[in-house]
Design an enzyme around this catalytic site. Structure first.
Site, PDB file in Angstrom:
ATOM      1  N   CYS A 128       0.842  -1.188   0.110  1.00 62.81           N
ATOM      2  CA  CYS A 128      -0.119  -0.148   0.070  1.00 62.81           C
ATOM      3  C   CYS A 128       0.890   1.350  -0.130  1.00 62.81           C
ATOM      4  CB  CYS A 128      -1.114   0.038   1.189  1.00 62.81           C
ATOM      5  SG  CYS A 128      -2.437   1.223   0.933  1.00 62.81           S
TER       6      CYS A 128
ATOM      7  N   HIS B 101      -3.532  -5.254   1.112  1.00 65.06           N
ATOM      8  CA  HIS B 101      -3.332  -5.808   2.615  1.00 65.06           C
ATOM      9  C   HIS B 101      -3.824  -7.160   2.671  1.00 65.06           C
ATOM     10  CE1 HIS B 101      -2.180  -1.671   3.833  1.00 65.06           C
ATOM     11  NE2 HIS B 101      -3.445  -1.222   3.419  1.00 65.06           N
TER      12      HIS B 101
END
Length: 502
Positions: free
Chosen positions: A342, A426
């Site tokens: 991310c 994630h």
């Protein structure tokens, strides 16, 4: 029992409210009770995406798993994601609604959220036998009581009995219990049913005289003494010290290595978010995970992870100031593994345009991946499923940055160049087959003889830990008394403990 409830408050932040709430949920569901968790307002950078695409705190997602129910936005209607010391992104019912200073939030906005928060709680109570609510910080933060929507404000509105958790391992728990109660207004004290001691080490009989004195001083009983439990791998709001095998650590002194051990270094970037991604690595036998902040700590690492962050541009500056950016560049040139997730993935790219998160405009990335990132006001919230390294992968996405991948080999939604990987996903390492395949690649690139265990199941380990929490509650708390509280509310005529707060 339809609509029963309980609020688990704490004497301090990190007293153990999240894990106690999860333990009560797991104990109840094993008794055949349909239970749901709830936290009206959560402040955390560790979040999760529900199946309907709503962002909530990871602690509530974990508690939902403990309760064996699907997590929903109802369980955490307000999520605050800090972007600095004085401002946070406000997420309402799973969607961001803007940035706000602490003064602006407590000065008026918080009060407008009270009715929606209460409505979510009542909807859960209407569809479940019991709702176990988690407070935030301490109910004795009297400076915030007027605008409170998560502790005594919600307890009083919903007539919820309250059990206060205290961490005895820190010391001073009797003063904390007494002081927490005494600082509350009489109307709030009426709902404080009693206390739960958490993280006790030693012979509980030595504690009993103090518990008796506490009862004499407050008129309130202690509902249990929970022992210190090592290695609980349960998602915290913002702590770094837990993992499924107790191996995520903050120490800078590394143990000796064998050729069959993998060492993972996680860059502890500012505003680090969803660092729970590395718990799945720490769950693997033979994998050692450390959080680091100095370039020399990357020297002996077999894999370096640049994790998610709420401030990609701030993290980039931090990496450069500390010399970590140069160390990462050297690793990439030497073909030594690096994984960006991310915000970490964005930092590894070539260029960032950010008029949203930092408002810094054009910023150069580390240039380790052929990626350009542009921040948009619309936040991506998704639960993608895909394939990488020949294995099925599930994950979740929470980001404002949109990545344009200009080259490299495909890797989930990102790319790979040599031994540098990047993705917005994630939770991907919780997919067992993919995690093992990824670690085999890391071991090969690092020249290690490490072989992943063929039978490590992250999901099964998580279930074992939730059962351990349920066992702690069942074996060390007065569950009959807790059940009466949930069904019937706080005992009547609890004495007032002066001085009380206005």
């Amino acid at each position: 029992m339809r609509g029963g409830g309980l609020l688990v408050a704490g004497t301090t932040s990190d007293a153990g409210k999240s894990v106690v709430t999860a333990g009560i949920c797991r104990w109840l569901v094993r008794q055949g009770v349909k239970v749901a968790p709830f936290k009206g307002q959560n402040m955390s950078l560790n979040s999760f995406v529900t199946r309907e695409g709503a962002e909530i705190g990871r602690a509530q997602a974990m508690q939902a798993q403990a309760a064996r129910v699907e997590p929903t936005a109802l369980m955490n209607p307000v999520l605050l994601k800090p972007g600095g010391d004085r401002s946070s992104q406000v997420v309402l019912m799973g969607r961001p609604v803007g940035e706000m200073s602490a003064r602006g939030y407590h000065g008026g906005r918080q009060q407008t959220l009270f009715e929606p928060v209460l409505a979510c709680l009542e909807e859960l109570r209407a569809t479940h036998d019991a709702v176990i609510c988690e407070g935030a910080g301490s109910p004795a933060e009297i400076n915030l009581r007027r605008t409170d929507i998560v502790n005594m404000g919600i307890a009083r509105a919903a007539r919820l009995p309250v059990v206060v958790v205290g961490d005895i391992d820190r010391g001073g728990v009797f003063a904390q219990f007494f002081g927490t109660t005494a600082l509350l207004a009489p109307e709030d004290q009426e709902l404080i049913a009693g206390y739960l001691v958490n993280k006790f080490r030693g012979d509980v009989t030595l504690l009993e005289p103090g518990l008796d004195m506490l009862h004499g001083l407050t008129g309130r009983r202690t509902y249990g003494v929970l022992p210190y439990a090592h290695g609980l791998g349960i998602d915290e709001e913002d702590g770094l010290r837990v993992s499924l095998r107790g191996t995520v650590r903050e120490s800078v002194v590394a143990p000796p290595l064998g050729a069959d051990v993998l060492r993972v270094a996680v860059c502890a970037v500012p505003l680090m978010s969803n660092f729970t991604d590395v718990d799945a690595l720490a769950a693997e036998p033979g994998v050692i995970v450390r959080f680091v902040d100095r370039p020399e700590e990357l020297a002996d690492a077999d894999l370096v992870v640049v994790p998610g962050t709420r401030g990609t541009v701030k993290a980039l500056a931090w990496l450069r100031e500390r010399g970590l950016a140069d160390a990462l560049a050297r690793r990439a040139a030497e073909g030594r593994p690096v994984l960006g997730v991310c915000g970490g993935f964005q930092a590894l790219g070539e260029h960032i345009e950010d008029e949203v998160e930092s408002r810094a405009g054009a910023v150069d990335g580390l240039g380790l991946l052929p990626v350009r990132v542009r921040f948009t006001r619309e936040k991506t919230l998704a639960r993608p499923v895909g394939e990488a390294l020949g294995e099925r992968v599930e994950g979740y996405e929470i980001h404002h940055g949109v990545a344009e991948v200009l080259g490299g080999d495909p890797f989930l939604d990102g790319c790979r160049v040599g031994a540098v990987w990047g993705t917005h996903w994630h939770g991907s390492l919780e997919s067992d087959g993919f995690r093992r395949a990824f670690l085999r690649e890391v071991a090969a690139a690092a020249g290690r003889a490490f072989v992943p265990a063929p039978d490590t199941s992250f999901g099964a380990l998580r279930e074992e830990q939730l059962d351990r929490l349920g066992d702690l509650v069942e074996e060390h708390a007065d569950t009959d008394a807790l059940l009466r509280l949930i069904e019937h509310g706080a005992p009547k005529d609890l004495p007032f403990v002066p001085p009380g707060a206005p």
